[in-house]
Design an enzyme around this catalytic site. Structure first.
Site, PDB file in Angstrom:
ATOM      1  N   GLU A 186       0.762  -1.251   0.155  1.00 50.24           N
ATOM      2  CA  GLU A 186       0.198   0.110  -0.191  1.00 50.24           C
ATOM      3  C   GLU A 186       0.826   1.270   0.131  1.00 50.24           C
ATOM      4  O   GLU A 186       0.622   2.044   0.769  1.00 50.24           O
ATOM      5  CB  GLU A 186      -1.016  -0.082   1.377  1.00 50.24           C
ATOM      6  CG  GLU A 186      -2.006  -0.971   1.202  1.00 50.24           C
ATOM      7  CD  GLU A 186      -3.089  -1.139   2.223  1.00 50.24           C
ATOM      8  OE1 GLU A 186      -4.217  -1.495   1.993  1.00 50.24           O
ATOM      9  OE2 GLU A 186      -2.604  -0.502   3.417  1.00 50.24           O
ATOM     10  N   GLU A 380      -5.949  -7.802  -1.253  1.00 49.36           N
ATOM     11  CA  GLU A 380      -6.531  -7.628   0.076  1.00 49.36           C
ATOM     12  C   GLU A 380      -8.053  -7.196  -0.204  1.00 49.36           C
ATOM     13  O   GLU A 380      -8.268  -6.128  -0.982  1.00 49.36           O
ATOM     14  CB  GLU A 380      -5.802  -6.464   0.708  1.00 49.36           C
ATOM     15  CG  GLU A 380      -4.552  -6.752   1.575  1.00 49.36           C
ATOM     16  CD  GLU A 380      -4.082  -5.767   2.555  1.00 49.36           C
ATOM     17  OE1 GLU A 380      -5.031  -5.184   2.975  1.00 49.36           O
ATOM     18  OE2 GLU A 380      -2.616  -5.357   2.624  1.00 49.36           O
TER      19      GLU A 380
END
Length: 481
Positions: A186, A380
């Site tokens: 991320e 995710e």
């Protein structure tokens, strides 16, 4: 809209689950491991308040806070049991991370820690015993604490060769065991909270953007050099970038608000993707940097490295969309994963205020594929919720099944739209410590772990209702959703 039972997921689609070392391993001071960023983040909702502040001191204060990442769910000692449960669900792949400070405890050592390398050898061997393909994130919110304190984290260019050495060590050690890699988890989350991704707390609000984008530039160079090394050391391997993706909606059809939503999407969703995949900073950054007083120190050769060594695929996390209205006084705001947005009246929200938008995942996949034309990997996605263990020991998490079903259907629809999607790994496939709140009560897993926010519990693993549902999804390659 077509019905998913008429759609087909590709043969070889990588079904599985995802975790991060710092959130489940525990054993924070065993096996020669050094302290890392996650080890100094306290538990509870106070965590998000702390990482929003400037000047966090990166010290452990046991008298004031608890530190749930220190123990995690003891996966370090129970990985065989956990992997056996993953295999029982039928996982084709398992996305995990390696703790940088297990391999280089301080981050700048000459030689790696053999005990740490050997631990992951055992994990990979166990996965391969069941035919599970590991997908490894090299750096997942767990930078060695020494590098933060001595060098200021990714503020410093000196960290680049240390990361590259760490990555090369992994590629050389595990080249027969791992073929799928990601560099930084991320990475774009730094735009909102640099402490998690970049390992530093800005000196002040005025310097935040300058420090953040300089730190990101250092990561871009490091990621490109790691990509180069991966392809050279492991021929045929695939290495990707990983971004937190959230499409940004305008709260109404006011052109000014639509423009502002576009700008938000450009800065958050596309800068990191463009550098990693297209190999260059997007055109809109020139104006954005100018208007915000950002002057990057780009050294000779940096842009050539970024241009030449681009990633093979984009991995993404998707939890929610984001609705923005910029006109003064407009909108009620709600919480989310590292950011807030206006409440969307068309969406329901989780117990933690994260709005549930499965159609947004289809939108996201189409946006990304239209822009980049490289394979996408949803690594995710999941629902953090309170789970109840019934008197008979069952955990009937139908709410999680519904959430995952609708999101996986959206992936199927995106594939039908023409998007190339490599696989899907549900986040927190086994209950673990929440990254954003440091809680155990915010549960994501198909597997319940008897551990609670106060640290109590037996650590017993229990199969939730969703365990058997996901087992069937994988067994039928998504045909029985």
């Amino acid at each position: 809209m077509s019905h998913l039972n008429t759609l087909q997921f590709p043969k070889g689609f990588l079904w599985g689950g995802a975790t991060a070392a710092n959130q489940l391993e525990g054993a924070y001071n065993e096996g020669g491991k050094g302290l890392n960023l996650a080890d100094v983040l306290p538990g509870g909702k106070v965590r998000m308040n702390i990482i929003k502040e400037t000047g966090f001191n990166f010290e452990i204060d046991q008298e004031q806070y608890t530190y749930p990442n220190h123990d995690g769910i003891d996966h370090y000692h129970r990985y065989k049991e956990d992997i056996a449960l993953f295999a029982e669900m039928g996982f084709k792949t398992y996305r995990m991370s390696i703790a940088w400070s297990r391999i280089f405890p301080n981050g700048d050592e000459t030689e790696p820690n053999e005990e740490g390398l050997a631990f992951y050898d055992r994990v990979f061997d166990e996965l391969h015993k069941y035919g599970i393909e590991p997908v490894v994130t090299i750096s997942h919110y767990e930078m060695p604490l020494y590098l933060i304190k001595k060098y200021g984290g990714w503020r410093s260019r000196e960290v680049i060769p240390m990361f590259v050495k760490y990555a090369e060590t992994l590629f050389n050690r595990y080249k027969g065991k791992v073929n799928y890699w990601m560099t930084f988890n991320e990475i774009n989350s730094a735009v909102f909270h640099p402490i998690m991704s970049l390992g530093f707390s800005p000196d002040n609000e005025e310097s935040k953007l300058q420090e953040t984008f300089q730190g990101l530039h250092h990561q871009f160079v490091a990621s490109s050099l790691a990509t180069k090394a991966c392809h050279e050391i492991i021929p045929g391997s695939q290495i990707g970038c990983m971004i937190l993706y959230a499409p940004v909606y305008s709260g109404d059809c006011n052109p000014n608000n639509i423009l502002n939503a576009l700008k938000e999407e450009q800065i958050f969703d596309y800068i990191c993707g463009d550098v990693h995949v297209r190999g260059e900073y997007p055109a809109f950054t020139k104006r954005y940097f100018k208007e915000n007083g950002i002057k990057l120190d780009i050294q000779e050769g940096d842009l050539d490295i970024i241009k030449e060594y681009t990633v093979d695929y984009i991995a993404l996390s998707y939890y929610m969309s984001r609705t923005e209205v910029k006109e003064e006084g407009d909108g009620d705001y709600t919480a989310g994963n590292f950011f807030t947005g206006m409440k969307n009246p068309f969406l329901k929200a989780s117990d933690w205020g994260w709005e549930i938008d499965p159609v947004g995942l289809r939108i996201s996949l189409n946006q990304l594929y239209d822009r980049y034309q490289v394979p996408l990997f949803v690594v995710e996605n999941g629902l953090g919720a309170y789970d109840t263990v019934e008197e008979d020991g069952s955990i009937n998490d139908d709410y999680r099944i519904e959430y995952l079903r609708e999101h996986i259907r959206s992936i199927g629809e995106a594939i039908e739209d023409g998007v190339e999607v490599m696989g899907y790994t549900a986040w927190g496939c086994i209950d673990l410590v929440s990254a954003s709140t440091g809680e155990m009560s915010k549960r994501y897993g198909f597997i319940y772990v008897d551990k609670h926010d106060d640290g109590s519990g037996t650590l017993e693993r229990k199969k939730k209702k969703s365990f058997f549902w996901y087992q069937n999804v994988i067994a039928t390659n998504g045909e029985e959703l």
